[in-house]
Design a protein around this motif. Structure first.
Motif, PDB file in Angstrom:
ATOM      1  N   GLN A  71      -3.661  -3.259  -9.239  1.00  0.00           N
ATOM      2  CA  GLN A  71      -3.762  -2.545  -7.957  1.00  0.00           C
ATOM      3  C   GLN A  71      -3.792  -1.025  -8.123  1.00  0.00           C
ATOM      4  N   LEU A  72      -3.334  -0.548  -9.271  1.00  0.00           N
ATOM      5  CA  LEU A  72      -3.285   0.900  -9.470  1.00  0.00           C
ATOM      6  C   LEU A  72      -4.683   1.448  -9.701  1.00  0.00           C
ATOM      7  N   LYS A  73      -5.063   2.420  -8.898  1.00  0.00           N
ATOM      8  CA  LYS A  73      -6.394   3.007  -9.037  1.00  0.00           C
ATOM      9  C   LYS A  73      -6.498   3.864 -10.284  1.00  0.00           C
ATOM     10  N   SER A  74      -5.384   4.448 -10.675  1.00  0.00           N
ATOM     11  CA  SER A  74      -5.400   5.317 -11.847  1.00  0.00           C
ATOM     12  C   SER A  74      -4.055   5.239 -12.567  1.00  0.00           C
TER      13      SER A  74
ATOM     14  N   LEU B 168       2.119   2.000  -3.478  1.00  0.00           N
ATOM     15  CA  LEU B 168       1.087   2.555  -4.357  1.00  0.00           C
ATOM     16  C   LEU B 168       0.923   4.049  -4.124  1.00  0.00           C
TER      17      LEU B 168
ATOM     18  N   GLU C 123       0.833  -1.213   0.000  1.00  0.00           N
ATOM     19  CA  GLU C 123       0.000   0.000   0.000  1.00  0.00           C
ATOM     20  C   GLU C 123       0.864   1.259   0.000  1.00  0.00           C
TER      21      GLU C 123
ATOM     22  N   GLN D 150       1.943   7.008  -6.996  1.00  0.00           N
ATOM     23  CA  GLN D 150       1.014   8.023  -7.495  1.00  0.00           C
ATOM     24  C   GLN D 150       1.502   9.443  -7.197  1.00  0.00           C
TER      25      GLN D 150
ATOM     26  N   LYS E 275      -7.742  -4.344 -16.164  1.00  0.00           N
ATOM     27  CA  LYS E 275      -9.011  -3.628 -16.030  1.00  0.00           C
ATOM     28  C   LYS E 275      -9.587  -3.365 -17.425  1.00  0.00           C
TER      29      LYS E 275
END
Length: 972
Positions: free
Chosen positions: A511-514, A486, A483, A490, A554
């Motif tokens: 795992q990357l949100k964006s 990550l 975590e 970012q 994704k």
């Protein structure tokens, strides 16, 4: 029309049935095969037949007790097959031969080597995992991969390798398949599996399609429990079974049945599919028509052992239609139970005979009717070949995938505008990656214990390369970001232009949100040495990326997505055989190196050889000095001496010729009006560069600044501290009067010319070229060279005045000067005249390592093009690489040295082409490039240490002898 359609339909149906019912165990000489099988089967007792059903686990790293156990299995229970597990190839070969000698019928030897023998054995070759291979678009490479593994297996006496995995990994959370799968595309998995199978079986090593009917969408590991696949038959038909139908057509020899719970295929949810007649017989053999060997997955796995006793499981597996029991846990009890079943007619002897006949057919197919022991000699060498590494390199280069490149940053061009930092994430090393990045330009490793500190340190940089490095030990190691990582990722991306390079499973990107702030993403799949090095090379455009994602990330990046990069024609780094050179022959350089060091010709040195734009030999020897306190590194820099002429002055003169600022036809009086009425007025640039201008060889300017009696430096001209008048630094604590430069040029202008025409090597013209270039471009020579060439070439370790850029420990000392500067010359130019000009001259003053010298020489070899940029026109390079006074017995081109015309002269080894060019330097340096052979050779040393009287390197022609070794290493 309807009749035609019906006929076509019937043809398709017939073809489909035929293709799915082909017998992969049938050999071309099937009549002899039948005779051999029947002769063996006829003479077998029931016990011997039952023994053929077992493939027992054997180790080559256990004790005598285990070996005795295997011996008993073969001699008492007639076990017909072994699967070797952990150990070493040498011990396995010995045991293999010993066990085979005990067997009445040759043993079938199995192995679990999905990515090669390394999966189980130490000191064997490790190829990439299937997920990596799934990114490759060229199936021919996968076939070669299968061939290589087949050769390794055959060499070690292995007959069946439990590969390929044909599971379609549609579940990213799959704990046991994952990287072992070719990916989530059933078509891609199928293509790769067939190519691998064809390759391996071409070596007569049987492939095994696993894990039937499909383990790719499980969330649990069958080694520990019975995984559930709760899908209907239609779903299984469309995905899980898709590869099997097609690989059966490709004649895969065997299938492994998996321990799964699939209610749509077997209503008894406690019964593993491996023990289900509905799955093994009805689906696999009857419906799909498979006629090869059917082998259970390991019967020591919890997915099977939880069902019943070991003996009951073994009997159930045979009753279900399996031919062979992999890793049975209790052979004696199983034999008793199987014999009891035959007595009770639960299992017919006809079924037993049919199964054993299939096994014997397989053994004939494998060549066991003509069994030969494993040859022990050269085993390690045969299992770890150069051909293996060449293939491995191709596989990695073709797999690495450029996933995103929103600013078209990859490959990195225009290095003169880049200030690059590297940040490591993950719990594994990225050293190979970083070291290779540094071969191309300056890259700083930046780290900090907290995010705010890291962000602050990154402020000066306009590009951050983040490497995410995870364990490469085995494919089921964790690939996930922490975590904290990550968050850091970012935040760095929000503030800086970033290239993220992932050295683990592409699933890590889930795992990357964006991805919005990350400009470029590369997936390198594994954290191996080769993956790290080749990925770094691709970032700088040494070769083009063309891999495609084998799985989806994704909705952002679908399976099959991958951007193509392009080559910038920068140097690559590889092994000699990739450019048809011999590693063994190049190893002779080490012998010359030993001689150089033993006879103290130089305390240390660097040697680099490249061919066709690929560096194949890059090695440093010895120490900085005879004190042996610091070993020479590839990154260390040497005083290049006269190599400065072709690496600094010459490229600038080429530009000046193109831009008509200093034409080669121009005379000195045209460039310097003050030379109008001198004895040098009419000498042309062409003549000076060809050393045909009657100039004296050199002038010892420093002697004129010393007391003629004491030999000490004149106090009128030197100071030990810098001031306005004495501002030109000659060496440590030694400054010359700044006006003395004019005296040097006046001396050149006034000195008499040689009376005799012809060739005479001279430095003097390069003093003048420095002045001419600086006058025309209105910048110092060192600034010009850096701005126009070195910065964008990525030659960050090539420079004048090295102490302004590098730590002293990175600079190799040159000489213990007791005649002028009276000190150890360490970071200051050795040439006396260049020193008196402040360390920047046209003929000397440049420092570099061999790697950066090679970049400039490769640029010349590529006719002025390198790193995606045209530095010099092709015709200009040709113009300067031409002898204009060959009829006058002048071997030189314009600035470039050329091969000797007189056999008594040894400017080269005599083994290079007439188109070749280069130069040598007084300090023991040498570089040469040959357009015909594609060779670039660099030798850097400080042979003048401790003094310039140390001439052994020159007298023995060691530099050109090594050049001969490099030339002789070409094997085409």
């Amino acid at each position: 029309m309807i009749k035609k359609l019906v006929t076509l339909f019937l043809i398709i149906i017939v073809f489909k049935v035929q293709s799915q019912t082909v017998d992969p165990l049938r050999t071309e000489d099937f009549e002899k095969q039948e005779i051999w099988v029947d002769s063996i089967l006829t003479n077998m007792s029931v016990d011997e037949k039952i023994g053929q059903l077992f493939m027992v686990q054997a180790y080559s790293n256990l004790d005598q007790k285990h070996e005795d156990f295997i011996t008993e299995m073969i001699t008492k229970y007639h076990v017909g097959n072994l699967i070797f597990m952990q150990g070493t190839p040498e011990k396995q070969a010995v045991l293999n031969n010993r066990y085979q000698a005990l067997a009445k019928v040759p043993l079938m030897i199995g192995f679990d080597g999905e990515w090669g023998l390394d999966m189980r054995l130490k000191n064997t070759y490790k190829f990439p995992w299937n997920m990596t291979l799934g990114a490759i678009q060229n199936e021919a490479l996968i076939k070669q991969f299968g061939e290589h593994i087949g050769k390794h297996c055959k060499r070690l006496g292995i007959h069946i390798n439990f590969a390929p995995v044909v599971d379609v990994n549609v579940n990213p959370e799959n704990p046991i398949i994952g990287n072992r799968s070719f990916g989530e595309s059933k078509e891609n998995v199928t293509r790769k599996a067939i190519a691998f199978t064809e390759g391996m079986q071409s070596q007569k090593v049987m492939a095994n399609a696993k894990h039937f009917p499909g383990h790719g969408d499980t969330a649990s590991d069958s080694h520990h429990t019975l995984p559930l696949l709760n899908f209907d038959k239609a779903r299984l038909d469309s995905i899980e079974l898709y590869p099997y139908r097609r690989i059966f057509d490709a004649r895969v020899g065997s299938v492994m049945t998996a321990h799964l719970n699939i209610p749509s295929l077997e209503s008894n949810t406690n019964l593993p599919t491996s023990l289900s007649k509905n799955v093994v017989t009805n689906l696999l053999q009857d419906e799909l028509g498979f006629k090869g060997l059917v082998i259970t997955d390991g019967l020591n796995m919890k997915g099977a052992t939880n069902y019943a006793t070991s003996a009951e499981i073994d009997l159930a597996a045979i009753m279900a239609g399996n031919d062979m029991l992999l890793i049975p846990q209790d052979v004696p009890a199983s034999v008793r139970l199987i014999k009891q079943a035959i007595t009770l007619k639960t299992l017919s002897e006809e079924q037993l005979n049919a199964t054993v006949k299939k096994i014997l057919k397989a053994k004939y197919w494998m060549g066991l009717h003509n069994y030969k022991p494993v040859v022990l000699e050269n085993l390690n060498e045969d299992l770890n070949t150069i051909a293996d590494e060449l293939l491995h390199r191709k596989l990695i280069k073709n797999s690495i995938t450029l996933v995103k490149d929103s600013k078209q940053e990859v490959p990195l061009a225009n290095l003169d505008y880049k200030k690059i930092a590297y940040v490591k994430l993950g719990d594994n090393s990225g050293n190979y990656f970083v070291n290779m990045l540094k071969n191309y330009t300056k890259v700083d490793v930046v780290s900090d214990d907290n995010l705010s500190g890291l962000v602050k340190k990154l402020k000066p940089y306009n590009l951050v390369i983040v490497g995410f490095h995870k364990s490469n030990n085995h494919p089921w190691k964790s690939y996930k970001f922490k975590e904290k990582e990550l968050v850091w990722l970012q935040e760095i991306a929000r503030k800086k232009n970033m290239i993220l390079d992932v050295f683990t499973s592409p699933y890590s990107l889930l795992q990357l949100k964006s991805f919005e702030n990350i400009e470029s993403i590369i997936v390198s799949y594994q954290n191996s040495k080769l993956a790290q090095e080749l990925s770094a090379q691709a970032i700088f455009g040494a070769y083009a990326l063309q891999g495609k994602l084998p799985v989806s990330i994704k909705d952002e990046f679908k399976v099959g997505h991958g951007l193509k990069s392009y080559s910038l024609s920068r140097l690559q780094y590889t092994i000699p055989e990739e450019v048809n050179m011999s590693s063994k022959k190049l190893a002779l350089i080490d012998k010359y190196a030993d001689t150089i060091l033993e006879e103290k010709m130089s305390p240390g040195f660097q040697v680099l050889a490249a061919r066709n734009g690929k560096v194949v030999f890059q090695k440093s020897y010895g120490y900085h000095t005879e004190e042996k306190t610091r070993a020479v590194k590839n990154s260390d820099i040497y005083d290049l001496a006269s190599l400065t002429k072709i690496l600094a002055s010459l490229p600038l003169l080429m530009k000046a010729e193109e831009e008509e600022k200093i034409p080669i036809s121009a005379s000195l009086k045209e460039i310097f009006p003050s030379f109008k009425n001198t004895n040098k007025a009419s000498i042309s640039v062409k003549e000076i560069l060809s050393h045909y201008g009657k100039l004296k060889a050199w002038i010892p300017f420093y002697i004129n600044t010393q007391d003629s009696i004491t030999g000490k430096n004149s106090k009128k001209l030197y100071r030990d501290k810098k001031n306005t008048e004495f501002s030109v630094k000659v060496a440590e604590n030694l400054y010359i009067r700044k006006s003395y430069k004019d005296s040097i040029y006046e001396k050149i202008k006034e000195v008499e010319q040689r009376e005799k025409e012809g060739y005479k090597y001279s430095d003097l013209g390069y003093y003048l070229f420095k002045e001419a270039l600086e006058k025309k471009y209105k910048k110092p020579l060192n600034t010009l060279a850096d701005q126009k060439f070195y910065s964008s070439l990525g030659a960050n370790r090539m420079t004048y005045l090295p102490l302004q850029k590098f730590n002293k420990s990175e600079i190799v000392p040159t000489e213990k000067d007791d005649y002028f500067r009276n000190q150890l010359l360490h970071g200051y130019v050795h040439d006396m005249g260049a020193a008196m000009l402040g360390g920047v001259a046209g003929h000397a003053g440049l420092f570099a390592n061999a790697n950066d010298v090679a970049k400039v020489m490769q640029m010349y070899l590529q006719k002025g093009f390198y790193g995606g940029r045209r530095y010099i026109k092709s015709e200009t390079v040709d113009k300067f690489n031409t002898r204009y006074f060959e009829d006058k017995k002048v071997r030189r081109g314009l600035g470039f040295d050329k091969p000797q015309l007189n056999p008594d002269v040894e400017a080269t080894c005599g083994c290079v082409s007439d188109e070749s060019f280069g130069h040598s330097g007084f300090t023991g340096t040498y570089t040469w490039a040959d357009p015909k052979s594609g060779i670039v050779y660099v030798f850097l040393s400080n042979r003048v240490y401790p003094t310039m009287d140390n001439k052994g390197l020159i007298k023995e022609n060691m530099r050109t002898k090594i050049q001969q070794v490099i030339q002789d290493a070409i094997i085409e």
